[in-house]
Scaffold this active site. Structure first.
Site, PDB file in Angstrom:
ATOM      1  N   LYS A  69       0.852  -1.200   0.000  1.00 22.42           N
ATOM      2  CA  LYS A  69       0.000   0.000   0.000  1.00 22.42           C
ATOM      3  C   LYS A  69       0.887   1.249   0.000  1.00 22.42           C
ATOM      4  CE  LYS A  69      -3.926   1.995   2.582  1.00 22.42           C
ATOM      5  NZ  LYS A  69      -4.780   1.923   3.791  1.00 22.42           N
TER       6      LYS A  69
ATOM      7  N   SER B 231      -9.844   2.239   2.619  1.00 16.58           N
ATOM      8  CA  SER B 231      -8.871   2.912   1.795  1.00 16.58           C
ATOM      9  C   SER B 231      -7.883   1.985   1.105  1.00 16.58           C
ATOM     10  CB  SER B 231      -8.102   3.931   2.639  1.00 16.58           C
ATOM     11  OG  SER B 231      -7.304   3.286   3.608  1.00 16.58           O
TER      12      SER B 231
ATOM     13  N   SER C 250     -10.180  -0.098   6.893  1.00 17.43           N
ATOM     14  CA  SER C 250      -9.582  -0.040   5.554  1.00 17.43           C
ATOM     15  C   SER C 250      -8.922  -1.312   5.064  1.00 17.43           C
ATOM     16  CB  SER C 250      -8.560   1.089   5.486  1.00 17.43           C
ATOM     17  OG  SER C 250      -9.246   2.303   5.396  1.00 17.43           O
TER      18      SER C 250
HETATM   19  N1  GLN Z   1     -13.225   4.687   5.958  1.00 22.33           N
HETATM   20  C1  GLN Z   1     -12.596   5.026   7.192  1.00 22.33           C
HETATM   21  C2  GLN Z   1     -12.111   6.450   7.139  1.00 22.33           C
HETATM   22  O1  GLN Z   1     -12.254   7.052   6.147  1.00 22.33           O
HETATM   23  C3  GLN Z   1     -11.492   4.059   7.506  1.00 22.33           C
HETATM   24  C4  GLN Z   1     -10.201   4.425   6.962  1.00 22.33           C
HETATM   25  C5  GLN Z   1      -9.069   3.529   7.357  1.00 22.33           C
HETATM   26  O2  GLN Z   1      -9.236   2.500   8.017  1.00 22.33           O
HETATM   27  N2  GLN Z   1      -7.855   3.969   6.996  1.00 22.33           N
HETATM   28  O3  GLN Z   1     -11.607   6.979   8.086  1.00 22.33           O
END
Ligand code: GLN
Length: 494
Positions: free
Chosen positions: A77, A157, A181
């Site tokens: 990532k 994400s 995410s």
């Molecule tokens: N969708 C969540 C956010 O936008 C989780 C993001 C994540 O786990 N990095 O904060």
């Protein structure tokens, strides 16, 4: 069988038996990446480095000094700093940033002999649930609904990681999970995503979003692969003061598939209003599978669940506003062009206005607001208190003898690409309703592919485990995976 479609465990066996070389595996993945630009999952390919690392792995295997991950090609990532490779958290503000150091997690993987294929797409700084908020443009899921050629999201994400694993562009990938995410993109793509206990993997060199919630973890094709890869990622690190100084067990050895006598909790508060019939049915079927495997399935209550989402969306932006204050155009990446007469304030303002996307700006403003002197007690301090109550809900359940908790991973199957833009921020945040709770409590959780929606898209179930008991959690996930027999792959259109 094309080599890029192998699991880590199968590739390990073939490497050990000298049936394949890491160079062949790596080349198969590089070819798959080249043919998959339509997915926009891989944003930087490090082909030369990959082949060099593969050759080194082959030499190591020949020398009889291989680990379980030696020679396994992985995607990373874009949130992980990899020395000498563009690492910009999918943000314009880190444009061209090439770190002179390596994150501990990736360093651990490379020292186990794994092979770096390239960097994977994501939502900017990890903020989002669709991988649409990326300077590289959106990732497209390899999956399509039956009878439709509409593009779907791979989640976010870590959507690039999920799409890359689901489309066999790599054998596995790293992800990070601040509020879901790893698990949500895994659920949307029919893959396995494990978020470990907070402190299991070092955060050093992982570009920070919300430091008390961030945790790296593996995204894989199977539960066994998640166990293997977590073993190589985890471990104490003096460079991260929140990294736990406890031994890393052999997670794979925990996979007996025997869950007889385990007590699985079904939290009634997760049966939220408007939960679709499909998801409710998956959940019931998952519970039945665990019961058939000999577990005892019981109803439990986690009374503060309804406050988890608002609590998360106070704490995560608060920490983000602080973490992101370092991007000012002075030390890293992008700096705005200045006009005559502009001073340092204009430089900061213009750089941050140009460099951060809309969602990141929204979070920074929200975070600065809840931390500001007049509102700190009403929002931030309150959220911290509620966080403690949420954590206590889990502690009580585990003290009552619950071994793991079963819930859906997401409230729906993957939505259409572009739908995020039409949703209000709050509608978007509702996607995280089942995943953020365990981040607030620091617990491990895993998403396991459990079935298909009526229109043929993958669905996932989430298991939440006790702190530091990833082995036990993985074993329950292994039993669920065995019972669910999810074997469908995305039909290739790209
Ligand atoms: N969708 C969540 C956010 O936008 C989780 C993001 C994540 O786990 N990095 O904060």
């Amino acid at each position: 069988m094309a080599l890029n479609t192998l699991t880590i465990a199968d590739a390990r066996a073939k490497l050990a038996a000298k049936e394949v070389t890491s160079r062949e595996l790596t080349q198969a993945c590089l070819d798959a990446i080249e043919g998959a630009s339509a997915l926009n999952a891989v944003v930087t390919v490090t082909a030369e480095r990959a082949l060099d690392m593969a050759d080194a792995a082959d030499a190591r295997i020949a020398g009889g000094d291989a680990t379980a991950m030696t020679g396994i090609p992985l995607g990373v990532k874009d949130l992980f700093c990899v020395e000498g490779v563009r690492s910009q958290a999918a943000s314009k503000i880190l444009d061209g940033f090439t770190p002179p150091y390596e994150s501990t997690v990736t360093a651990n993987l490379w020292s186990s002999g794994a092979v770096m294929l390239g960097k994977l797409n994501m939502d900017e700084f990890g903020m989002g649930s669709a991988t649409e908020y990326s300077v590289y443009g959106p990732t497209v899921s390899p999956w399509r609904a039956q009878g439709s050629d509409a593009k779907l999201t791979a989640g976010g994400s870590s959507g690039g990681s999920a799409a890359a694993v689901a489309a066999d562009l790599c054998l596995a990938a790293t992800g990070t999970d601040t509020g879901g995410s790893i698990r949500q993109p895994a659920a949307f793509t029919g893959t396995v995503g494990l978020r470990p206990t907070y402190g299991r993997c070092s955060r050093w060199g992982v570009i920070a979003y919300a430091s008390s919630l961030d945790q790296a973890g593996p995204m894989t094709k199977t539960v066994r692969d998640a166990a293997i890869m977590l073993g190589a990622m985890a471990g104490h690190d003096e460079k991260d003061s929140t990294s736990a100084d406890i031994p890393v067990p052999d997670f794979e050895a925990a996979l007996t598939g025997d869950i007889r006598g385990k007590k699985i909790g079904i939290p009634r508060e997760y049966r939220v209003d408007g939960l679709s019939d499909t998801i409710a049915k998956q959940w019931d079927e998952g519970a039945a599978m665990l019961r058939d495997a000999g577990a005892q399935v019981v109803d439990i209550s986690l009374p503060h669940t309804q406050y988890a989402l608002p609590t998360y969306y106070v704490i995560a932006p608060a920490e983000a506003s602080s973490n992101l204050s370092r991007y000012d155009g002075v030390r890293y990446g992008h700096r705005a062009k200045l006009s005559a007469g502009d001073g340092i304030t204009e430089m900061y303002e213009k750089t941050r206005a140009e460099g951060f996307g809309t969602e990141v700006q929204r979070r920074v403003m929200l975070g600065a607001y809840v931390l500001s002197a007049g509102f700190y007690d009403a929002y931030y301090r309150k959220a911290q208190r509620v966080r403690t109550l949420i954590k206590r809900d889990f502690e009580t359940a585990f003290a009552d003898g619950i071994d793991a908790i079963l819930t859906p991973t997401t409230p729906s199957r993957a939505f259409a690409l572009g739908a995020a833009a039409e949703m209000s921020p709050v509608e978007m945040y509702l996607n995280d309703v089942f995943t953020v709770t365990l981040n607030l409590a620091g617990l491990p959780g895993i998403s396991v592919p459990s079935g298909l929606s009526a229109d043929g898209l993958p669905l996932g179930l989430q298991l939440i485990g006790k702190p530091w008991e990833e082995g036990d959690l993985l074993n329950t996930a292994f039993a669920l995976e065995k019972a669910a027999k999810f074997e469908t792959k995305a039909a290739r259109w790209w």
